[in-house]
Design a protein around this motif. Structure first.
Motif, PDB file in Angstrom:
ATOM      1  N   ARG A  22       4.723 -74.109 -62.126  1.00  0.00           N
ATOM      2  CA  ARG A  22       3.625 -73.640 -61.285  1.00  0.00           C
ATOM      3  C   ARG A  22       2.739 -74.837 -60.983  1.00  0.00           C
ATOM      4  O   ARG A  22       2.430 -75.622 -61.869  1.00  0.00           O
ATOM      5  N   ALA A  23       2.351 -74.973 -59.740  1.00  0.00           N
ATOM      6  CA  ALA A  23       1.510 -76.097 -59.346  1.00  0.00           C
ATOM      7  C   ALA A  23       0.619 -75.659 -58.191  1.00  0.00           C
ATOM      8  O   ALA A  23       1.042 -74.872 -57.343  1.00  0.00           O
ATOM      9  N   LEU A  83       7.887 -70.344 -51.338  1.00  0.00           N
ATOM     10  CA  LEU A  83       7.648 -69.154 -52.138  1.00  0.00           C
ATOM     11  C   LEU A  83       7.264 -69.640 -53.535  1.00  0.00           C
ATOM     12  O   LEU A  83       8.040 -70.343 -54.182  1.00  0.00           O
ATOM     13  N   CYS A  84       6.042 -69.314 -53.967  1.00  0.00           N
ATOM     14  CA  CYS A  84       5.528 -69.766 -55.265  1.00  0.00           C
ATOM     15  C   CYS A  84       5.576 -68.611 -56.250  1.00  0.00           C
ATOM     16  O   CYS A  84       4.863 -67.617 -56.084  1.00  0.00           O
ATOM     17  N   SER A 110       8.403 -68.661 -61.946  1.00  0.00           N
ATOM     18  CA  SER A 110       9.519 -69.531 -62.329  1.00  0.00           C
ATOM     19  C   SER A 110       9.539 -70.858 -61.589  1.00  0.00           C
ATOM     20  O   SER A 110      10.307 -71.749 -61.931  1.00  0.00           O
ATOM     21  N   GLY A 111       8.712 -71.002 -60.551  1.00  0.00           N
ATOM     22  CA  GLY A 111       8.682 -72.255 -59.813  1.00  0.00           C
ATOM     23  C   GLY A 111       8.378 -72.056 -58.340  1.00  0.00           C
ATOM     24  O   GLY A 111       8.069 -70.960 -57.883  1.00  0.00           O
ATOM     25  N   ILE A 112       8.468 -73.155 -57.623  1.00  0.00           N
ATOM     26  CA  ILE A 112       8.204 -73.157 -56.177  1.00  0.00           C
ATOM     27  C   ILE A 112       9.530 -73.386 -55.467  1.00  0.00           C
ATOM     28  O   ILE A 112      10.247 -74.341 -55.768  1.00  0.00           O
ATOM     29  N   LEU A 119      -6.709 -68.560 -57.999  1.00  0.00           N
ATOM     30  CA  LEU A 119      -6.101 -67.607 -58.931  1.00  0.00           C
ATOM     31  C   LEU A 119      -5.185 -68.308 -59.927  1.00  0.00           C
ATOM     32  O   LEU A 119      -5.123 -67.928 -61.101  1.00  0.00           O
ATOM     33  N   LEU A 120      -4.480 -69.334 -59.478  1.00  0.00           N
ATOM     34  CA  LEU A 120      -3.622 -70.101 -60.372  1.00  0.00           C
ATOM     35  C   LEU A 120      -4.467 -70.807 -61.441  1.00  0.00           C
ATOM     36  O   LEU A 120      -4.120 -70.792 -62.623  1.00  0.00           O
TER      37      LEU A 120
END
Length: 128
Positions: free
Chosen positions: A14-15, A37-38, A41-43, A113-114
């Motif tokens: 996540r970034a 799509l973020c 599990s990743g981007i 939010l992240l």
């Protein structure tokens, strides 16, 4: 001679999104041309068949991780558009609250939010 191996674009983590525009995004000291799509599990590189008519199948990866996502931000491009009814119904059935907005607003909201460690995912349609 071995053939070329084409791998799906994927950043395993996540970034926050550092920048957007010119048809792509910058995150984690990398750039990606096209939509993304973020997910928890990743981007992932993401190419919906028709950005104007998103379908539940465009979000198969999201639905596979539905238990880890409460909020989906959908960056619809330069302008806000309503999510199609079939997609809204599929998201509701999966227990995911969807919030469509312009891509710029979605990127800013996603980053907040992240940073708050919320169970958020995002689908960003690239803008020029």
């Amino acid at each position: 001679m071995a053939g070329m191996i084409i791998r799906e674009a994927h950043f395993p983590g996540r970034a926050p999104v550092d920048a957007y525009g010119d048809g792509g995004f910058r995150f984690a000291d990398m750039s990606h041309r096209g939509s993304i799509l973020c997910l928890p599990s990743g981007i992932y590189g993401w190419q919906p068949a028709d950005a104007q008519a998103l379908q539940p199948s465009d979000f198969d990866k999201l639905f596979a991780e539905a238990g880890a996502v409460e909020i989906l931000l959908v960056g619809m491009g330069k302008e806000l558009r309503r999510l199609p009814e079939a997609l809204r119904a599929a998201l509701k059935a999966a227990g995911i609250s969807a919030d469509p907005m312009s891509t710029g607003a979605a990127v800013r909201t996603y980053n907040v939010l992240l940073a708050e460690d919320r169970a958020v995912a995002a689908a960003f349609i690239a803008v020029d």
